[in-house]
Design an enzyme around this catalytic site. Structure first.
Site, PDB file in Angstrom:
ATOM      1  N   LYS A 134      -9.008 -14.289 -12.138  1.00  0.00           N
ATOM      2  CA  LYS A 134      -9.918 -13.719 -11.121  1.00  0.00           C
ATOM      3  C   LYS A 134     -11.127 -12.512 -11.104  1.00  0.00           C
ATOM      4  CE  LYS A 134     -10.016 -13.832  -6.000  1.00  0.00           C
ATOM      5  NZ  LYS A 134      -9.668 -14.280  -5.124  1.00  0.00           N
ATOM      6  N   LYS A 177     -13.274  -6.280  -9.033  1.00  0.00           N
ATOM      7  CA  LYS A 177     -13.872  -4.739  -9.474  1.00  0.00           C
ATOM      8  C   LYS A 177     -12.165  -3.759  -9.183  1.00  0.00           C
ATOM      9  CE  LYS A 177     -12.665  -4.502  -4.450  1.00  0.00           C
ATOM     10  NZ  LYS A 177     -13.734  -4.814  -3.573  1.00  0.00           N
ATOM     11  N   LYS A 188       0.807  -1.651   0.287  1.00  0.00           N
ATOM     12  CA  LYS A 188      -0.063  -0.523  -0.202  1.00  0.00           C
ATOM     13  C   LYS A 188       0.540   1.128  -0.147  1.00  0.00           C
ATOM     14  CE  LYS A 188      -4.557  -1.843   1.742  1.00  0.00           C
ATOM     15  NZ  LYS A 188      -5.854  -1.592   2.879  1.00  0.00           N
TER      16      LYS A 188
END
Ligand code: TRP
Length: 339
Positions: free
Chosen positions: A201, A204, A119
């Site tokens: 996969k 979103k 992150k």
């Protein structure tokens, strides 16, 4: 629940970040199987809004997504009477225990967290202290409820591991204050792949919006995406389960099977001689039919503001009751003067 006499159920707890839209993949792979858990476990689910602000959010969006997600989980069958459903920021004990645990969590440990490293790379302009101490907050979430099990995917395993380390460290100083939780690997649900790139996969964050179907999407959009789904380029053109050679077809069969409960054999027979032109819209139809009531119920709940408020108020009350017990014990152990 707390009110049940002679309750011997184990406690399971899961936090969900209201940071994105739910997908067909998360529904068939996970959420669909959650309501049944309540028979075996005391289940706590919360919208982890405190975690979400470690990355900059639009306030109105965060509020909307938190409520939508709560409503959507209920629409998926999570009954607020059988489960404790709440919003993390409504239970101050999470932030309070997190502070204490921060003082029992080492800089070196936090520096090794792979999610922090990932992150920080993605949010190089906002590497804030919350992002760094996120695992201490997550440990507080879990330990407040004396949880036995935390269902986690691969990406959160390291956070449950550090939670165990923090709990063990604290217990070794002060005695048995915390239950040391176990990660819970859920029985595998359907693994849903992207409709346009069936080797990755369904996600979103897929660049191609046609690859991902959202839980609350309109039926006509769902149908359109399935009609466009990638199948295969061979000449055979038949519905046959062969994940290596025909990953697109296999994925559609997976989805069809997860929704209808039919086996791959049955599906092959059903579409024998029919080709993809019939198969693809058929999968789209069953998915649209399966998601329609969830979408409608979510919308209905969102309009019933008073009821939704009752749900999260009651959830926060039930959660606070347990959480505050643990917090009081911790405050006493570390030496805070009791009021
Ligand atoms: N960190 C988790 C995630 O991003 C969300 C979360 C917060 C959580 N607190 C938790 C999950 C406690 C399990 C238990 O997915």
């Amino acid at each position: 629940m707390a009110e049940t006499v002679m309750d011997t159920k184990k406690v399971m707890l899961s936090g969900i970040q209201p940071s994105g839209e739910l997908t067909l993949g998360s529904y068939l792979g996970a959420i669909k199987h959650w309501p049944a858990r309540a028979q075996e476990f005391d289940c706590y689910y919360f919208m982890a809004d405190l975690h979400t602000i470690t990355v900059r959010q639009n306030p109105a969006e965060l509020r909307r997504r938190t409520l939508t997600q709560l409503a959507a989980y209920m629409a998926c069958g999570l009954d607020p009477k059988q489960n404790v459903l709440f919003i993390q920021s409504h239970v101050p004990a999470h932030a309070q225990l997190a502070w204490v645990l921060n003082c029992y969590t080492m800089y070196g440990e936090l520096s090794r967290m792979t999610q922090f490293k990932d992150k920080s790379l993605k949010n190089a302009d906002n590497i804030n202290a919350g992002l760094f101490t996120y695992p201490a907050l997550m440990a507080a979430d879990i330990l407040l409820y004396q949880a036995d099990y935390v269902p986690v995917g691969e990406d959160q395993k390291q956070h449950v591991e550090i939670c165990r380390d923090i709990a063990t460290r604290f217990n070794s100083i002060y005695g048995d204050v915390f239950k040391v939780p176990e990660p819970y690997i859920p029985p595998v649900g359907a693994r849903v792949m992207s409709l346009t790139t069936p080797t990755s996969k369904m996600s979103k964050s897929d660049h191609d919006q046609n690859g991902c179907v959202y839980l609350l999407e309109k039926p006509e959009d769902i149908l359109r995406k399935f009609k466009k789904a990638v199948t295969d380029s061979d000449m055979e053109h038949c519905v046959r389960y062969a994940p290596k050679e025909k990953p697109g077809v296999a994925n559609l069969m997976q989805i069809y099977s997860a929704v209808t409960g039919k086996s791959f054999d049955e599906i092959e027979r059903e579409f024998e001689g029919k080709g993809y032109g019939v198969f693809k819209p058929a999968v789209g139809e069953v998915v649209a039919d399966c998601l329609r009531p969830i979408r409608e119920e979510t919308q209905r709940l969102l309009e019933d503001k008073a009821y939704l408020e009752t749900v999260y108020r009651e959830g926060a009350e039930r959660a606070s009751y347990i959480a505050n017990k643990t917090l009081r014990k911790v405050y006493k152990k570390v030496g805070f003067v009791q009021m």
